[in-house]
Design a protein around this motif. Structure first.
Motif, PDB file in Angstrom:
ATOM      1  N   LEU A  24      54.618  18.638  62.546  1.00 51.47           N
ATOM      2  CA  LEU A  24      54.688  17.490  61.391  1.00 51.47           C
ATOM      3  C   LEU A  24      56.259  18.202  61.515  1.00 51.47           C
ATOM      4  O   LEU A  24      57.404  17.461  60.770  1.00 51.47           O
ATOM      5  N   ALA A  25      56.717  19.807  62.041  1.00 52.47           N
ATOM      6  CA  ALA A  25      58.181  19.667  61.511  1.00 52.47           C
ATOM      7  C   ALA A  25      58.935  19.635  62.950  1.00 52.47           C
ATOM      8  O   ALA A  25      59.720  18.809  62.399  1.00 52.47           O
ATOM      9  N   THR A  26      58.474  18.763  64.405  1.00 55.94           N
ATOM     10  CA  THR A  26      59.054  18.291  65.036  1.00 55.94           C
ATOM     11  C   THR A  26      59.244  16.317  64.653  1.00 55.94           C
ATOM     12  O   THR A  26      60.258  16.568  65.053  1.00 55.94           O
ATOM     13  N   THR A  27      58.031  15.555  63.785  1.00 53.22           N
ATOM     14  CA  THR A  27      57.931  14.242  63.446  1.00 53.22           C
ATOM     15  C   THR A  27      59.465  14.318  62.116  1.00 53.22           C
ATOM     16  O   THR A  27      60.285  13.665  61.994  1.00 53.22           O
ATOM     17  N   PHE A  28      58.919  15.452  61.776  1.00 56.31           N
ATOM     18  CA  PHE A  28      60.450  14.786  60.588  1.00 56.31           C
ATOM     19  C   PHE A  28      61.831  15.566  61.377  1.00 56.31           C
ATOM     20  O   PHE A  28      62.576  14.606  60.762  1.00 56.31           O
ATOM     21  N   VAL A  29      61.993  16.182  62.320  1.00 56.25           N
ATOM     22  CA  VAL A  29      63.461  16.282  62.799  1.00 56.25           C
ATOM     23  C   VAL A  29      64.132  14.917  63.145  1.00 56.25           C
ATOM     24  O   VAL A  29      64.607  14.323  63.335  1.00 56.25           O
ATOM     25  N   LEU A  30      62.075  14.347  64.286  1.00 57.14           N
ATOM     26  CA  LEU A  30      62.468  13.291  64.890  1.00 57.14           C
ATOM     27  C   LEU A  30      62.544  11.858  63.956  1.00 57.14           C
ATOM     28  O   LEU A  30      63.949  11.611  64.253  1.00 57.14           O
ATOM     29  N   LEU A  59      54.340  10.813  79.501  1.00 62.14           N
ATOM     30  CA  LEU A  59      56.319  10.867  79.269  1.00 62.14           C
ATOM     31  C   LEU A  59      56.474  12.473  79.714  1.00 62.14           C
ATOM     32  O   LEU A  59      57.268  12.310  80.317  1.00 62.14           O
ATOM     33  N   ILE A  60      54.946  13.604  79.753  1.00 60.54           N
ATOM     34  CA  ILE A  60      55.150  14.824  79.767  1.00 60.54           C
ATOM     35  C   ILE A  60      56.364  15.409  79.375  1.00 60.54           C
ATOM     36  O   ILE A  60      56.996  15.925  80.679  1.00 60.54           O
ATOM     37  N   LEU A  61      56.704  15.202  78.164  1.00 61.02           N
ATOM     38  CA  LEU A  61      57.773  15.816  78.184  1.00 61.02           C
ATOM     39  C   LEU A  61      57.601  16.633  76.512  1.00 61.02           C
ATOM     40  O   LEU A  61      56.813  17.065  76.403  1.00 61.02           O
ATOM     41  N   GLY A  62      58.234  17.781  76.854  1.00 54.79           N
ATOM     42  CA  GLY A  62      58.003  19.055  75.237  1.00 54.79           C
ATOM     43  C   GLY A  62      57.079  20.158  75.263  1.00 54.79           C
ATOM     44  O   GLY A  62      56.764  20.208  74.688  1.00 54.79           O
ATOM     45  N   LEU A  63      56.956  19.966  76.638  1.00 59.31           N
ATOM     46  CA  LEU A  63      55.875  20.382  77.189  1.00 59.31           C
ATOM     47  C   LEU A  63      55.908  22.647  77.033  1.00 59.31           C
ATOM     48  O   LEU A  63      54.941  22.639  76.291  1.00 59.31           O
ATOM     49  N   CYS A  64      56.743  22.916  76.875  1.00 55.50           N
ATOM     50  CA  CYS A  64      57.568  24.343  76.125  1.00 55.50           C
ATOM     51  C   CYS A  64      56.164  24.517  74.822  1.00 55.50           C
ATOM     52  O   CYS A  64      56.033  25.759  74.802  1.00 55.50           O
ATOM     53  N   PRO A  65      56.325  23.763  73.530  1.00 57.53           N
ATOM     54  CA  PRO A  65      56.095  24.190  72.252  1.00 57.53           C
ATOM     55  C   PRO A  65      54.847  23.714  72.740  1.00 57.53           C
ATOM     56  O   PRO A  65      54.032  24.795  71.800  1.00 57.53           O
ATOM     57  N   VAL A  66      53.968  22.738  73.432  1.00 60.18           N
ATOM     58  CA  VAL A  66      53.220  22.216  73.597  1.00 60.18           C
ATOM     59  C   VAL A  66      51.884  23.314  73.926  1.00 60.18           C
ATOM     60  O   VAL A  66      51.306  24.256  73.694  1.00 60.18           O
ATOM     61  N   LEU A  67      52.443  24.381  75.123  1.00 62.10           N
ATOM     62  CA  LEU A  67      51.809  25.113  75.446  1.00 62.10           C
ATOM     63  C   LEU A  67      51.804  26.132  75.156  1.00 62.10           C
ATOM     64  O   LEU A  67      51.085  27.000  75.009  1.00 62.10           O
ATOM     65  N   ALA A  68      52.823  26.952  74.352  1.00 63.54           N
ATOM     66  CA  ALA A  68      52.914  28.207  72.910  1.00 63.54           C
ATOM     67  C   ALA A  68      52.959  28.007  72.060  1.00 63.54           C
ATOM     68  O   ALA A  68      52.008  29.311  72.139  1.00 63.54           O
ATOM     69  N   VAL A  69      52.334  27.467  71.656  1.00 65.62           N
ATOM     70  CA  VAL A  69      51.965  27.309  70.149  1.00 65.62           C
ATOM     71  C   VAL A  69      50.722  26.800  69.844  1.00 65.62           C
ATOM     72  O   VAL A  69      49.959  26.384  68.130  1.00 65.62           O
ATOM     73  N   SER A  70      50.244  26.406  70.704  1.00 60.30           N
ATOM     74  CA  SER A  70      48.976  25.258  71.002  1.00 60.30           C
ATOM     75  C   SER A  70      47.426  25.932  71.203  1.00 60.30           C
ATOM     76  O   SER A  70      46.744  26.387  71.748  1.00 60.30           O
ATOM     77  N   THR A  71      47.427  27.536  70.292  1.00 60.27           N
ATOM     78  CA  THR A  71      46.654  28.416  71.113  1.00 60.27           C
ATOM     79  C   THR A  71      45.773  28.030  69.675  1.00 60.27           C
ATOM     80  O   THR A  71      44.366  28.611  69.477  1.00 60.27           O
ATOM     81  N   GLN A  72      46.178  27.498  68.324  1.00 65.77           N
ATOM     82  CA  GLN A  72      45.099  27.478  67.013  1.00 65.77           C
ATOM     83  C   GLN A  72      46.106  26.019  66.410  1.00 65.77           C
ATOM     84  O   GLN A  72      46.681  25.843  66.526  1.00 65.77           O
ATOM     85  N   ALA A  73      45.090  25.727  66.567  1.00 65.01           N
ATOM     86  CA  ALA A  73      45.249  24.255  65.468  1.00 65.01           C
ATOM     87  C   ALA A  73      45.905  24.011  64.240  1.00 65.01           C
ATOM     88  O   ALA A  73      46.972  23.084  64.266  1.00 65.01           O
ATOM     89  N   PRO A  96      62.860  26.998  65.538  1.00 62.71           N
ATOM     90  CA  PRO A  96      64.378  26.369  65.735  1.00 62.71           C
ATOM     91  C   PRO A  96      64.507  25.598  67.412  1.00 62.71           C
ATOM     92  O   PRO A  96      65.449  25.388  67.368  1.00 62.71           O
ATOM     93  N   LEU A  97      63.424  26.356  68.168  1.00 63.60           N
ATOM     94  CA  LEU A  97      63.681  25.983  69.875  1.00 63.60           C
ATOM     95  C   LEU A  97      63.167  23.808  69.523  1.00 63.60           C
ATOM     96  O   LEU A  97      63.593  23.154  70.501  1.00 63.60           O
ATOM     97  N   ILE A  98      63.352  22.983  68.308  1.00 64.75           N
ATOM     98  CA  ILE A  98      62.926  21.977  67.941  1.00 64.75           C
ATOM     99  C   ILE A  98      64.483  21.217  68.413  1.00 64.75           C
ATOM    100  O   ILE A  98      63.998  20.638  69.007  1.00 64.75           O
ATOM    101  N   ALA A  99      65.734  22.488  67.966  1.00 65.46           N
ATOM    102  CA  ALA A  99      66.698  21.626  68.143  1.00 65.46           C
ATOM    103  C   ALA A  99      66.764  21.109  69.204  1.00 65.46           C
ATOM    104  O   ALA A  99      67.788  20.607  69.749  1.00 65.46           O
ATOM    105  N   THR A 100      66.476  21.269  70.963  1.00 61.08           N
ATOM    106  CA  THR A 100      66.765  21.463  72.353  1.00 61.08           C
ATOM    107  C   THR A 100      65.637  20.127  72.495  1.00 61.08           C
ATOM    108  O   THR A 100      65.224  20.271  73.600  1.00 61.08           O
ATOM    109  N   ASN A 101      64.239  20.445  71.807  1.00 62.95           N
ATOM    110  CA  ASN A 101      63.749  19.475  72.225  1.00 62.95           C
ATOM    111  C   ASN A 101      63.452  17.971  73.108  1.00 62.95           C
ATOM    112  O   ASN A 101      64.126  17.038  71.905  1.00 62.95           O
ATOM    113  N   CYS A 102      63.111  17.836  74.426  1.00 67.83           N
ATOM    114  CA  CYS A 102      64.310  16.800  74.877  1.00 67.83           C
ATOM    115  C   CYS A 102      63.138  15.123  74.407  1.00 67.83           C
ATOM    116  O   CYS A 102      63.346  14.302  74.137  1.00 67.83           O
TER     117      CYS A 102
END
Length: 223
Positions: free
Chosen positions: A42-48, A20-34, A102-108
């Motif tokens: 996990l945080a996004t899954t909890f909110v979802l 679906l190519i969604l939520g790429l901003c956090p994907v690219l920003a925090v994916s430097t470390q596993a 906190p920007l999880i609140a705007t995750n599409c």
């Protein structure tokens, strides 16, 4: 739709990142470390999960005209809970995720599942949909972060890897590396699926906003 199909759809057929190519901003920003990828997933899954449950329970109570503001309030509330919990019990992760927590609140991804699925289905199916989409998002984040950390830092979950530790490719630890890894994975997904993975037919059938769009069209035609 069967429960198994609802659960696995968000992991494979409708993966939020690779299909679906969604939520790429956090994907690219925090994916430097596993480790960061797992934490964000996990945080996004909890909110979802939390927002899907509440929206499904209140789907017959929330007026359609104000459903989006209601979704924003609910999603922001669960995001605040996740943020406070991580800050209290995993402060290093809280610092690593930074503003993207906190920007999880705007995750599409979360808004999409709330509007398309939770607002139209019972609580059981909404839970399965949230878990599937959350797991799919987490796995996608982990896949990208694993490649970037191994090649860019010569480590995995913070543990140094022999030889790779002294032969890193720094671009993968930087912003361009995120785009490169994502593009390569998308290319592989499209090759394996013969170009069908990201091909979507757009239309009004099944869209929860179709009725309001129809009314808007009638108003515009009358004008």
């Amino acid at each position: 739709m069967k429960s198994k199909e609802i659960l696995t759809r968000g992991i494979v057929k409708e993966n939020p990142v690779f299909v679906l190519i969604l939520g790429l901003c956090p994907v690219l920003a925090v994916s430097t470390q596993a480790e960061n990828a797992i934490g964000m997933g996990l945080a996004t899954t909890f909110v979802l999960l939390g927002s899907n449950i509440v929206i499904s329970l209140l789907r017959n109570v929330i007026p359609s005209r104000i459903r989006i503001p209601c979704y924003i309030v609910l999603i922001s509330s669960f995001t605040a809970l996740a943020k406070m919990a991580i800050e209290a019990y995993a402060y290093p992760l809280y610092q690593a995720l930074g503003i993207f927590l906190p920007l999880i609140a705007t995750n599409c991804i979360i808004f999409a599942r709330a509007e398309i699925f939770a607002s139209r289905n019972n609580i059981k199916d909404s839970v399965l949909d949230a878990v599937g989409s959350g797991v799919g998002f987490t796995l996608a984040l982990l896949a990208i972060a694993t490649i970037r950390e191994v090649l860019g830092s010569g480590s995995f979950f913070g543990f140094a890897l022999p030889w790779l530790e002294d032969n890193t490719t720094m671009i993968f630890a930087l912003a361009p590396g995120g785009f490169i890894v994502l593009a390569c994975i998308l290319a592989v997904v499209n090759y394996v699926s013969k170009g069908q993975a990201t091909k979507r037919q757009l239309g009004c059938d099944g869209c929860p906003s179709a009725m309001s769009c129809g009314k808007l069209k009638e108003i515009n035609d009358g004008i």
